[in-house]
Design an enzyme around this catalytic site. Structure first.
Site, PDB file in Angstrom:
ATOM      1  N   ASN A  59      -3.756  11.484   6.254  1.00  0.00           N
ATOM      2  CA  ASN A  59      -4.891  11.020   5.453  1.00  0.00           C
ATOM      3  C   ASN A  59      -6.177  11.646   5.966  1.00  0.00           C
ATOM      4  O   ASN A  59      -6.501  11.523   7.151  1.00  0.00           O
ATOM      5  CB  ASN A  59      -5.006   9.494   5.525  1.00  0.00           C
ATOM      6  CG  ASN A  59      -3.928   8.786   4.740  1.00  0.00           C
ATOM      7  OD1 ASN A  59      -4.056   8.580   3.534  1.00  0.00           O
ATOM      8  ND2 ASN A  59      -2.845   8.416   5.411  1.00  0.00           N
ATOM      9  N   HIS A  89       4.553   5.380   1.550  1.00  0.00           N
ATOM     10  CA  HIS A  89       3.482   4.525   2.083  1.00  0.00           C
ATOM     11  C   HIS A  89       2.221   5.348   2.325  1.00  0.00           C
ATOM     12  O   HIS A  89       2.272   6.497   2.767  1.00  0.00           O
ATOM     13  CB  HIS A  89       3.917   3.856   3.386  1.00  0.00           C
ATOM     14  CG  HIS A  89       3.091   2.649   3.714  1.00  0.00           C
ATOM     15  ND1 HIS A  89       1.802   2.740   4.210  1.00  0.00           N
ATOM     16  CD2 HIS A  89       3.353   1.320   3.586  1.00  0.00           C
ATOM     17  CE1 HIS A  89       1.316   1.525   4.384  1.00  0.00           C
ATOM     18  NE2 HIS A  89       2.241   0.640   4.013  1.00  0.00           N
ATOM     19  N   HIS A  90       1.075   4.710   2.053  1.00  0.00           N
ATOM     20  CA  HIS A  90      -0.208   5.406   2.187  1.00  0.00           C
ATOM     21  C   HIS A  90      -0.502   5.795   3.636  1.00  0.00           C
ATOM     22  O   HIS A  90      -1.324   6.686   3.891  1.00  0.00           O
ATOM     23  CB  HIS A  90      -1.329   4.511   1.654  1.00  0.00           C
ATOM     24  CG  HIS A  90      -2.457   5.265   1.032  1.00  0.00           C
ATOM     25  ND1 HIS A  90      -2.915   6.479   1.525  1.00  0.00           N
ATOM     26  CD2 HIS A  90      -3.240   4.994  -0.047  1.00  0.00           C
ATOM     27  CE1 HIS A  90      -3.931   6.904   0.796  1.00  0.00           C
ATOM     28  NE2 HIS A  90      -4.144   6.022  -0.172  1.00  0.00           N
ATOM     29  N   CYS A  91       0.145   5.162   4.612  1.00  0.00           N
ATOM     30  CA  CYS A  91      -0.097   5.546   6.007  1.00  0.00           C
ATOM     31  C   CYS A  91       0.437   6.947   6.290  1.00  0.00           C
ATOM     32  O   CYS A  91       0.060   7.570   7.285  1.00  0.00           O
ATOM     33  CB  CYS A  91       0.519   4.537   6.967  1.00  0.00           C
ATOM     34  SG  CYS A  91       2.316   4.606   7.099  1.00  0.00           S
ATOM     35  N   LEU A 138       0.832  -1.198   0.000  1.00  0.00           N
ATOM     36  CA  LEU A 138       0.000   0.000   0.000  1.00  0.00           C
ATOM     37  C   LEU A 138       0.869   1.251   0.000  1.00  0.00           C
ATOM     38  O   LEU A 138       0.783   2.110   0.880  1.00  0.00           O
ATOM     39  CB  LEU A 138      -0.965  -0.015   1.184  1.00  0.00           C
ATOM     40  CG  LEU A 138      -2.248  -0.799   0.928  1.00  0.00           C
ATOM     41  CD1 LEU A 138      -3.110  -0.863   2.168  1.00  0.00           C
ATOM     42  CD2 LEU A 138      -3.030  -0.183  -0.233  1.00  0.00           C
TER      43      LEU A 138
END
Length: 484
Positions: A304, A136-138, A23
């Site tokens: 996010n 990373h999407h985090c 991800l």
């Protein structure tokens, strides 16, 4: 020490649920040559990275996940682990660049180090070179990632990008005013009543949207090769179209830029189904559409802040103008039906649940074999002007979305300068025709542009829909400015 939000940590949990996925989100910046001296370029990237705290930090999880993970500074940050160099085989065309991008995005990022990589890619055609940034999407959603990438460019472009987004967002904001201070008890009571009514309406909207989202997640669509388990290998392709063409379609048919983009994606997926011998059904292509809920004062925050909508894209419709009209109606229904508010409410509710339970629930839910959602389409506004790195112009910027949750294809839409770019990531085995999928999007835009500029005398223009969401008029007005 800052803790990850439940949403941020959820991307780590979702990744843990499937050993075949990574991800990480990415972007390729193609630059005009000559390639700078390697040490000079590494020093410049390192200096700009040092100004972004998240890229100097690692994630530390707590025992048994009793508390949310923390961001902690890496005491031994070594850029050699993160900045890498590669050369494309001759002739260095798009096919070679796309193959490299897919392979570079496949491996998971090392969680013992800051969660990013930067590839310096030489050997492109016409004396060009490229930078591939993988994050990373985090760490960040689409808007925050673009802010981060813009901040790595010359001249503080990250700040300019954020200011442009703030200006666009401010012009698009509609809310309920707070009660004005007054000594008149009747006005005060009236103001309180209006606020309470608005809150009740918002709550009802969120409940309705939650029902729609739950129904979309549990209702399996027709069996299709577009949905199913994924391997650890990826394919990637991209196309770009003039933003002016998309704006012309948007204005001619009185729809949004996002409607036009989703309609083009719809037509290309319809063709992909036909190539597979599958008959497109009205419930075949339920699509995960992330929606930013980032407030104006949070435009420069690296994190996010997204909600979701789950519309069906009308792959059953053969006529492209009818497709566009159907996309417009369905997106309007999704917006007015409260799906965006419901997604935000779920995220807010997760904050009230002990992190250990929330984390475990996310892992279980994301590991379940869902068949309701087939693909992802995310739209990110990029810089309105071309960026530069060490004085070299970024002539193209290509977004790279991740593939996960049994979604075998994902499309990222990015505006950059005068272009709208579609980046398509797919599972390697499920989509050997990824280039055709990308080209189909460009072909659909070209067809709609031709119809918009030379309409058939028997085809009426699209009428205004009564249920249009409040922000669509802004999106249409923004077309010429490239804010989406």
């Amino acid at each position: 020490m800052a803790r990850l939000s439940t949403l941020d940590a959820g991307f780590l949990d979702a990744e843990d649920a499937d050993p075949h996925i990574s991800l990480a989100v990415g972007a390729v910046s193609v630059l005009d040559g000559p390639l700078p001296d390697h040490d000079q370029l590494v020093d410049a990237i390192g200096e700009r990275i040092s100004a972004i705290p998240r890229l100097r930090q690692i994630v530390r999880r707590k025992p048994l996940d009793l508390f949310a993970p923390e961001w902690v500074n890496d005491p031994a940050l070594d850029l050699a682990h993160h900045i890498r160099r590669a050369a494309l085989p001759h002739p260095g065309d798009d096919a070679a660049l796309f193959r490299f991008a897919a392979e570079a995005m496949e491996p998971r990022l090392d969680r013992e180090r800051p969660l990013w990589q930067c590839w310096i890619i030489e050997g492109l055609a016409d004396g060009r070179w490229a930078l591939l940034m993988k994050v990373h999407h985090c760490i960040a959603d689409g808007i925050a990632t673009m802010h981060l990438l813009a901040g790595l460019s010359d001249g503080g472009e990250g700040d300019r990008y954020v200011n442009a987004l703030r200006a666009a967002h401010a012009g698009n904001s509609v809310g309920h005013p707070l009660p004005m201070l007054t000594l008149n008890p009747l006005r005060w009571a009236h103001s309180v009543w209006d606020t309470a009514s608005a809150m009740s309406a918002s709550a009802a909207l969120a409940v309705g949207g939650t029902i729609q989202l739950v129904d979309g997640l549990k209702r399996a669509g027709p069996k299709s090769t577009l949905n199913g388990p994924v391997t650890a290998m990826r394919r990637y392709s991209a196309v770009q179209v003039p933003l002016a063409d998309v704006a012309a379609v948007s204005q001619a048919f009185d729809v949004t830029l996002n409607d036009v983009a989703l309609s083009a994606i719809t037509d290309s997926f319809r063709a992909a189904l036909k190539r597979r011998g599958e008959e497109p059904h009205r419930r075949t292509l339920r699509t995960l559409v992330p929606v930013s809920v980032r407030s104006t004062d949070a435009m420069d925050q690296i994190d996010n802040r997204v909600s979701v909508m789950l519309p069906y894209l009308p792959v059953d419709e053969a006529d492209q103008v009818e497709q566009l009209q159907a996309v417009h109606r369905r997106m309007a229904r999704a917006k007015s039906g409260g799906q965006r508010q419901a997604g935000s409410s779920v995220v807010a509710a997760l904050k009230l649940v002990p992190f250990a339970f929330a984390s475990r629930a996310i892992r279980i839910l994301t590991a379940l074999p869902q068949r309701g959602i087939v693909t992802l389409a995310t739209n990110v506004p990029g810089p309105q002007r071309h960026l530069q790195v060490l004085g070299r112009e970024v002539v193209r910027m290509l977004p790279i979305p991740p593939v996960a949750l049994r979604l075998r294809a994902a499309v990222a839409i990015l505006s950059y300068g005068e272009d709208l770019v579609f980046g398509v990531t797919t599972d390697f085995d499920a989509f050997p025709d990824v280039d055709e999928l990308a080209r189909g999007i460009a072909h659909a835009i070209a067809h709609l542009t031709a119809v918009a500029r030379h309409p058939h005398p028997g085809r009426p223009a699209l009428a205004l829909m009564e249920w249009r969401a409040f922000d669509e008029s802004h999106e249409t007005r923004s077309a010429a400015k490239g804010t989406r």
